[in-house]
Motif scaffolding. Structure first.
Motif, PDB file in Angstrom:
ATOM      1  N   ALA A   8       0.863  -1.180   0.000  1.00  0.00           N
ATOM      2  CA  ALA A   8       0.000   0.000   0.000  1.00  0.00           C
ATOM      3  C   ALA A   8       0.898   1.227   0.000  1.00  0.00           C
ATOM      4  N   ILE A   9       0.550   2.220  -0.787  1.00  0.00           N
ATOM      5  CA  ILE A   9       1.341   3.452  -0.797  1.00  0.00           C
ATOM      6  C   ILE A   9       0.452   4.571  -0.288  1.00  0.00           C
ATOM      7  N   ILE A  10       0.884   5.175   0.778  1.00  0.00           N
ATOM      8  CA  ILE A  10       0.124   6.278   1.353  1.00  0.00           C
ATOM      9  C   ILE A  10       1.064   7.482   1.385  1.00  0.00           C
ATOM     10  N   ARG A  11       0.673   8.561   0.718  1.00  0.00           N
ATOM     11  CA  ARG A  11       1.544   9.746   0.693  1.00  0.00           C
ATOM     12  C   ARG A  11       1.229  10.607   1.896  1.00  0.00           C
ATOM     13  N   GLY A  12       2.207  10.951   2.660  1.00  0.00           N
ATOM     14  CA  GLY A  12       1.961  11.779   3.823  1.00  0.00           C
ATOM     15  C   GLY A  12       3.223  12.451   4.294  1.00  0.00           C
ATOM     16  N   ARG A  13       3.115  13.178   5.412  1.00  0.00           N
ATOM     17  CA  ARG A  13       4.315  13.822   5.921  1.00  0.00           C
ATOM     18  C   ARG A  13       4.432  13.652   7.433  1.00  0.00           C
ATOM     19  N   ILE A  14       5.626  13.955   7.918  1.00  0.00           N
ATOM     20  CA  ILE A  14       5.867  13.880   9.361  1.00  0.00           C
ATOM     21  C   ILE A  14       5.484  15.239   9.944  1.00  0.00           C
ATOM     22  N   THR A  15       4.735  15.248  11.015  1.00  0.00           N
ATOM     23  CA  THR A  15       4.418  16.550  11.605  1.00  0.00           C
ATOM     24  C   THR A  15       5.000  16.740  13.005  1.00  0.00           C
ATOM     25  N   LYS A  16       5.048  15.655  13.793  1.00  0.00           N
ATOM     26  CA  LYS A  16       5.582  15.803  15.152  1.00  0.00           C
ATOM     27  C   LYS A  16       6.493  14.640  15.498  1.00  0.00           C
ATOM     28  N   GLU A  47       5.851  14.547  20.228  1.00  0.00           N
ATOM     29  CA  GLU A  47       4.859  15.591  20.466  1.00  0.00           C
ATOM     30  C   GLU A  47       5.378  17.010  20.229  1.00  0.00           C
ATOM     31  N   GLN A  48       6.506  17.105  19.571  1.00  0.00           N
ATOM     32  CA  GLN A  48       7.050  18.427  19.267  1.00  0.00           C
ATOM     33  C   GLN A  48       6.874  18.676  17.765  1.00  0.00           C
ATOM     34  N   ASN A  49       6.357  19.849  17.425  1.00  0.00           N
ATOM     35  CA  ASN A  49       6.214  20.153  16.007  1.00  0.00           C
ATOM     36  C   ASN A  49       7.579  20.128  15.336  1.00  0.00           C
ATOM     37  N   ILE A  50       7.638  19.511  14.156  1.00  0.00           N
ATOM     38  CA  ILE A  50       8.952  19.407  13.522  1.00  0.00           C
ATOM     39  C   ILE A  50       9.512  20.779  13.171  1.00  0.00           C
ATOM     40  N   THR A  51       8.612  21.747  12.928  1.00  0.00           N
ATOM     41  CA  THR A  51       9.116  23.081  12.570  1.00  0.00           C
ATOM     42  C   THR A  51       9.833  23.740  13.746  1.00  0.00           C
ATOM     43  N   ASP A  52       9.584  23.224  14.968  1.00  0.00           N
ATOM     44  CA  ASP A  52      10.278  23.783  16.137  1.00  0.00           C
ATOM     45  C   ASP A  52      11.626  23.106  16.379  1.00  0.00           C
ATOM     46  N   LEU A  53      11.872  22.042  15.636  1.00  0.00           N
ATOM     47  CA  LEU A  53      13.130  21.305  15.869  1.00  0.00           C
ATOM     48  C   LEU A  53      14.289  21.983  15.134  1.00  0.00           C
ATOM     49  N   ALA A  54      15.471  21.908  15.749  1.00  0.00           N
ATOM     50  CA  ALA A  54      16.654  22.531  15.143  1.00  0.00           C
ATOM     51  C   ALA A  54      16.963  21.867  13.796  1.00  0.00           C
ATOM     52  N   ILE A  55      16.748  20.548  13.698  1.00  0.00           N
ATOM     53  CA  ILE A  55      17.096  19.849  12.462  1.00  0.00           C
ATOM     54  C   ILE A  55      16.229  20.270  11.291  1.00  0.00           C
ATOM     55  N   TYR A  56      15.107  20.931  11.560  1.00  0.00           N
ATOM     56  CA  TYR A  56      14.230  21.346  10.473  1.00  0.00           C
ATOM     57  C   TYR A  56      14.935  22.302   9.526  1.00  0.00           C
ATOM     58  N   GLU A  57      15.853  23.104  10.110  1.00  0.00           N
ATOM     59  CA  GLU A  57      16.558  24.100   9.293  1.00  0.00           C
ATOM     60  C   GLU A  57      17.730  23.479   8.528  1.00  0.00           C
ATOM     61  N   ASP A  58      18.098  22.254   8.902  1.00  0.00           N
ATOM     62  CA  ASP A  58      19.251  21.620   8.267  1.00  0.00           C
ATOM     63  C   ASP A  58      18.929  21.287   6.801  1.00  0.00           C
ATOM     64  N   PRO A  59      19.656  21.928   5.855  1.00  0.00           N
ATOM     65  CA  PRO A  59      19.327  21.701   4.448  1.00  0.00           C
ATOM     66  C   PRO A  59      19.584  20.251   4.015  1.00  0.00           C
ATOM     67  N   GLU A  60      20.425  19.537   4.778  1.00  0.00           N
ATOM     68  CA  GLU A  60      20.735  18.143   4.429  1.00  0.00           C
ATOM     69  C   GLU A  60      19.547  17.228   4.704  1.00  0.00           C
ATOM     70  N   ILE A  61      18.726  17.629   5.662  1.00  0.00           N
ATOM     71  CA  ILE A  61      17.610  16.761   6.053  1.00  0.00           C
ATOM     72  C   ILE A  61      16.355  17.208   5.324  1.00  0.00           C
ATOM     73  N   ARG A  62      16.047  16.502   4.246  1.00  0.00           N
ATOM     74  CA  ARG A  62      14.951  16.951   3.396  1.00  0.00           C
ATOM     75  C   ARG A  62      13.634  16.270   3.759  1.00  0.00           C
ATOM     76  N   ILE A  63      13.765  15.156   4.453  1.00  0.00           N
ATOM     77  CA  ILE A  63      12.585  14.312   4.658  1.00  0.00           C
ATOM     78  C   ILE A  63      11.475  15.030   5.424  1.00  0.00           C
ATOM     79  N   LEU A  64      11.855  16.030   6.230  1.00  0.00           N
ATOM     80  CA  LEU A  64      10.850  16.737   7.020  1.00  0.00           C
ATOM     81  C   LEU A  64      10.034  17.687   6.160  1.00  0.00           C
ATOM     82  N   LYS A  65      10.589  18.054   4.990  1.00  0.00           N
ATOM     83  CA  LYS A  65       9.927  19.088   4.197  1.00  0.00           C
ATOM     84  C   LYS A  65       9.171  18.528   3.018  1.00  0.00           C
ATOM     85  N   ARG A  66       9.244  17.235   2.827  1.00  0.00           N
ATOM     86  CA  ARG A  66       8.569  16.701   1.645  1.00  0.00           C
ATOM     87  C   ARG A  66       7.591  15.585   2.035  1.00  0.00           C
TER      88      ARG A  66
END
Lengths: 228, 804
Positions: free
Chosen positions: B522-530, B533-552
């Motif tokens: 089964a293929i389900i398209r989705g994203r990581i949000t937390k 229980e911490q929003n990923i946008t609040d995480l320091a790694i969110y700004e890391d350009p190497e880590i793309r998985i959080l943004k796609r």
């Protein structure tokens, strides 16, 4: 009237060995006249070769004065002495010292090239004539490794005489040859010497050979004595 | 002037008989290698930049997995930027006869903003824009679909008539793996195709042109939404990565070949000087001036350089041509010319290495005193010419100044050798205390008696062997890694976008055709949000350009059992509402076992607890996922299905039948691509093998020179042994024992060193998994013994000829 071609005035030579100064020659003086043949004899380590290398301008004395053809070579620098050698001095060595990558003819023409004689055909002509004189006609293109010891020394003789040097230094020229070959080389050496009127300085252990020279100098304990 | 001819002749003979020829060979090798490899590298680089410029089709591109918002378009227009938009998706195109997976690019008339678009219609008229109602096909599609201009083909629900052929288009990456042909339609015809539905994968692009400051300001002012990214001109494609590795290997090989050739140069020159000092003394005694000697030696050096330049240059061009033959499939037909640059570079390298290597020993030769013809004297060599060492050093600093890796390798090599050479020397010394037969104990005592000499020999021998081994092993490891991608029985067709209703029947069809297949996923398209229980946008790694998985968007799946080809490295596949995470992503995101993660699919959030980490081989063509959920976590979310299967060449009809039965299912047929990739790898591997062979040649030349020189130095000693009555057999046994022992221990040391350096290079430079090569510990010592045997047998025979 014969004139002095080599004049040696009170020369000394010492070397530093294991932090000790070792005196090899202790104030030697003599003259050699043009056209003379002089044997230098002495026991091993007496300083014969050292004396010869000073006379030929290969090395410099610690003190004293050496003049060759009226020029004081003991004050000349390396380059001036090299020029003097190329113009007026020939050598025959115990171990022949031919250039292994040059053939017999090229080995003989080499001193002329070093002198700056650019004319190859005239150089070759002279060299061929001399090689013929030492009995090596037809062997011109042979490399040293293709020649026997006696033949190599004969090439060396031709090389020594090709520039018609005023003085010829021979360092144990027969030391590496058997008796018969040695005899042949010596005959040639003296014959060519006579022909060209060269002054001959010969270092040897061989009393028989020394006898063929007009004078014999004996080096012993750093001093030089003329043999009676 | 005539005597010059004699000097030239003489110099020529000096070079051959005086053993200077390895210098010439080494110089030739350096020049040939540098010319060939730098020409090739320059060509590839030029090809890449040429294509890179047109790649973007605009000055700046916004890429998004969602339709570009009209507000963004308004903002861009307000900022004075020229814009054009594009949607692209993959779908099946059907002609009367055939079908093919295609990339549809739906563009506006203004496309492209940069780069050339050349379209040629049936009347040979060339236009540069796509108008409503038109359909332009890439040349390959005509043959694949067996169709002609004027025919109509079906793309999704739309029937369109082919207007003409695409001669040239921007956005075509230099990518040999890009095997899906594309076609252009106008954006006004997009809806007709019906290909865009909820859940279908469409990529949107907004092309922007304008002056640099407004573009920068616009880029700065806009906050990227999830799924959006600016296209970076340096974004790496897979092909670029592959070429990058090949290039890395190329420069490493150049460096090693140069290193070995340089050592050959230095060794030969030193030997020449030792051999020729008597000749120079003799020439001096006959009155040769320093100037004359200098010109004599210069003539030799000039001859060597001239020959090396001419032969090396031509060989280099030939070599480049040969290396290029297998690469023909990857390189475009029209190759950019590279001019004289490689030659200048090669001459520069040769001078930088050759001048100090030749001139330092040769100027020492000038110091040989004339008196040596009568009395051997110790010589005080002047160190004036040592400044020449500044040449290669300056060049190194200029080229690799900030490249710490290169310096580490160079210094590491040095340290490694001192350590390993002394270790093996100690070992041999230890051996000498044991009881051996006469030949071995003589050999061992000789080795331990001259530590400096033996260690130098050991270091040089093991050094060159190690470099040879490295060149070969890196090549094999690289190729092995690439080949792994294409196992012979790997699935080669992927069916994606299978609707849940079609899924059971689709699998039944596959089984009916007896096509070996994977399970359906089964293929389900989705994203990581937390995470915890911490929003990923609040995480320091969110700004890391190497880590793309959080943004796609990510592909999720669920399973009852984890796939057998994924190794569980931590935790256990149990529990309800759980998820198994790929171990590298887990490390990247700082996830621990038992962490709770929140995801979002179609704006529906759900949570799952991390129960295990898996190691995944992304290189293999098996279906793989970063997140695999337990069924109860995601089973009721909207999903499509995928399945992979293997179809042989003769099963193509089944595949076509399947495609017609299920037109909405996208078939990703990798068969052509797989064979293309396989061919490509074969091609690159031929080139790399050629290159490696060159390196091995340089190494063997070095070992050969080294051994022959070292044995020649022993001439006098051997003659003395003979004179003292040692039998031929005794001497040759001793020599063989000595060099055999050196070779064995040198080979062993080389194997250890190669493994250490290989580990470092693979881990930090090539970023590939490392592996041990136990065979090397047998092969290298044996190879060393073999090379020793080949190099020395004639020399030993010659040395043992009857005494004269």
């Amino acid at each position: 009237m014969s004139q002095s071609i080599i004049s040696v005035e009170n020369i000394t030579k010492s070397v530093i060995s294991n932090n000790n100064e070792l005196s090899i020659l202790k104030g030697i003086s003599f003259n050699i006249n043009a056209g003379e043949s002089v044997a230098i004899m002495g026991t091993s380590g007496a300083g014969k070769s050292t004396l010869m290398s000073l006379l030929a301008g290969l090395d410099q004395p610690t003190s004293g004065k050496i003049s060759i053809l009226g020029s004081t070579i003991s004050t000349m620098d390396d380059e001036q002495r090299a020029k003097m050698r190329s113009e007026s001095i020939g050598f025959v060595f115990q171990n022949f010292l031919l250039i292994p990558s040059l053939n017999a003819l090229q080995n003989v023409t080499l001193p002329m090239v070093l002198r700056g004689n650019e004319d190859e055909s005239s150089n070759n002509q002279k060299a061929k004539a001399l090689l013929k004189e030492v009995g090596l006609a037809g062997r011109e293109t042979h490399l040293p490794t293709q020649l026997s010891g006696g033949e190599q020394q004969r090439v060396a003789l031709a090389r020594a005489f090709v520039t018609k040097p005023k003085i010829l230094f021979a360092d144990e020229p027969t030391g590496n040859l058997d008796q018969k070959t040695a005899q042949h080389v010596i005959e040639l050496l003296f014959a060519m010497n006579k022909d060209q009127g060269t002054t001959l300085v010969l270092v040897t252990h061989d009393a028989e050979l020394a006898k063929r020279c007009q004078r014999t100098l004996i080096i012993s304990d750093g001093q030089c004595q003329e043999s009676a | 002037m005539k005597t010059n001819k004699m000097i030239i002749n003489w110099s020529w003979r000096e070079i051959w008989s005086g053993q200077l020829w390895p210098v010439m060979v080494a110089l030739t090798l350096i020049i040939a290698c540098v010319v060939a490899l730098s020409t090739l590298a320059l060509r590839v680089e030029k090809v890449m930049t040429n294509q890179g410029r047109a790649l973007l089709a605009a000055d700046l591109v916004m890429r998004s997995s969602n339709p570009i918002s009209p507000s963004l378009v308004d903002k861009a227009e307000a900022a004075g930027l020229t814009i054009s938009s594009q949607s692209r998706f993959q779908t099946m195109a059907f002609s009367e006869e055939k079908l093919q997976l295609v990339t549809v690019k739906s563009v506006e008339t203004s496309y492209p903003l940069r780069g050339a678009l050349n379209l040629r219609d049936g009347n040979e008229v060339v236009t540069h824009e796509v108008k409503p109602g038109e359909l332009w096909l890439s040349p390959r599609l005509f043959s694949i679909l067996e169709t002609e201009i004027g025919d109509s083909i079906a793309i999704g629900d739309a029937e369109l008539t082919i207007t003409g052929v695409i001669d040239d288009e921007p956005e075509l990456a230099y990518n040999p793996f890009n095997s899906i042909p594309n076609l252009f339609i106008h954006s006004s015809d997009l809806d007709k195709t019906g290909a865009i539905q909820v859940g279908s994968r469409v990529r949107y692009r907004l092309f922007l042109n304008g002056d640099l400051t407004s573009l920068a300001a616009f880029q700065e002012s806009y906050e990227l939404q999830p799924g959006e990214s600016w296209v970076d001109q340096n974004r790496e494609s897979r092909a670029a990565r592959l070429m990058d590795k090949a290039k890395q290997y190329l420069s490493l090989t150049i460096l090693m070949v140069i290193l070995m050739a340089a050592v050959t140069l230095i060794l030969t020159c030193l030997h020449y000087v030792r051999n020729r000092s008597e000749t120079v003394s003799m020439l001096k005694s006959m009155g040769a001036s320093r100037a004359w000697l200098r010109s004599w030696l210069t003539t030799q050096v000039l001859i060597m350089f001239a020959v090396a330049f001419v032969i090396g240059g031509s060989l280099g061009l030939l070599l480049e041509y040969l290396l290029r033959i297998p690469l023909a499939g990857i390189l475009p037909k029209e190759l950019p010319s590279v001019g004289a640059q490689p030659f200048v570079f090669a001459i520069g390298v040769a001078l930088c290495i050759g001048l100090p290597a030749l001139l330092i020993p040769l100027t020492r030769l000038l110091d040989a005193p004339a008196i040596n013809v009568i009395q051997k004297q110790a010589v005080q060599y002047s160190k004036k010419s040592w400044w020449l060492l500044l040449l290669p050093l300056t060049a190194l600093v200029m080229f690799y100044g900030t490249n710490i890796q290169v310096w580490m390798v160079l210094i590491g090599l040095l340290v490694l050798f001192v350590v390993l050479a002394s270790l093996s020397f100690k070992f041999l010394k230890l051996m000498s205390q044991l009881k051996w037969n006469a030949a071995f104990s003589l050999a061992l005592s000789r080795i331990s008696r001259s530590p400096k000499n033996s260690m130098m020999q050991l270091a040089a021998l093991s050094g060159s062997l190690m470099l040879v081994a490295l060149i070969w092993l890196i090549k094999s490891d690289l190729l092995g890694d690439w080949q792994q991608t294409l196992a012979p029985y790997a699935p080669n067709v992927f069916s994606i976008n299978i609707s849940p209703e079609d899924q059971p029947n689709y699998l039944k069809e596959l089984d009916k055709f007896e096509l070996p297949r994977s399970d359906a996923f089964a293929i389900i398209r989705g994203r990581i949000t937390k995470i915890r229980e911490q929003n990923i946008t609040d995480l320091a790694i969110y700004e890391d350009p190497e880590i793309r998985i959080l943004k796609r968007e990510v592909n999720f799946t669920w399973m009852d059992q984890l796939p057998v080809y994924n190794e569980v490295v931590a935790g256990e596949w149990t529990g309800e509402k759980t998820v198994s995470v790929e171990v590298e992503v887990a490390e990247e995101l700082g996830i621990k076992l038992g962490d709770e993660m929140t995801f979002e699919v179609n704006s529906q959030p759900f949570t799952a607890t991390v129960n295990s980490f898996r190691a995944v081989e992304w290189q293999s063509l098996k279906p793989n996922f970063v997140f695999i959920f337990n069924k109860d976590a995601v089973a009721d979310l909207p999903a499509t299905w995928m399945v992979s299967f293997r179809a042989e060449e003769n099963q193509t009809t089944f595949v076509n039948q399947l495609a017609r039965l299920y037109p909405t299912v996208t078939l990703l047929d990798l068969r052509t691509m797989a064979s293309k990739v396989q061919g490509l790898l074969r091609q690159i591997s031929w080139s790399l093998t050629g290159l490696a062979a060159l390196g091995v040649l340089a190494g063997i030349l070095l070992i050969f020179t080294l051994l022959r020189l070292s044995l020649n130095e022993r001439k006098r000693e051997i003659t003395l042994y003979r004179t003292l009555g040692a039998s031929k057999k005794r001497i040759s046994n001793t020599l063989w024992a000595e060099y055999g022992l050196l070779a064995l221990s040198g080979g062993f040391v080389a194997a250890i060193a190669a493994e250490i350096i290989l580990f470092g290079l693979m881990t930090w430079s090539f970023e590939l998994p490392t592996q041990w090569h136990p065979m090397m510990f047998i092969v290298l010592p044996l190879l060393a013994v073999l090379v020793v045997f080949i190099s020395l047998s004639t020399v030993i025979k010659a040395l043992l000829k009857p005494l004269r």
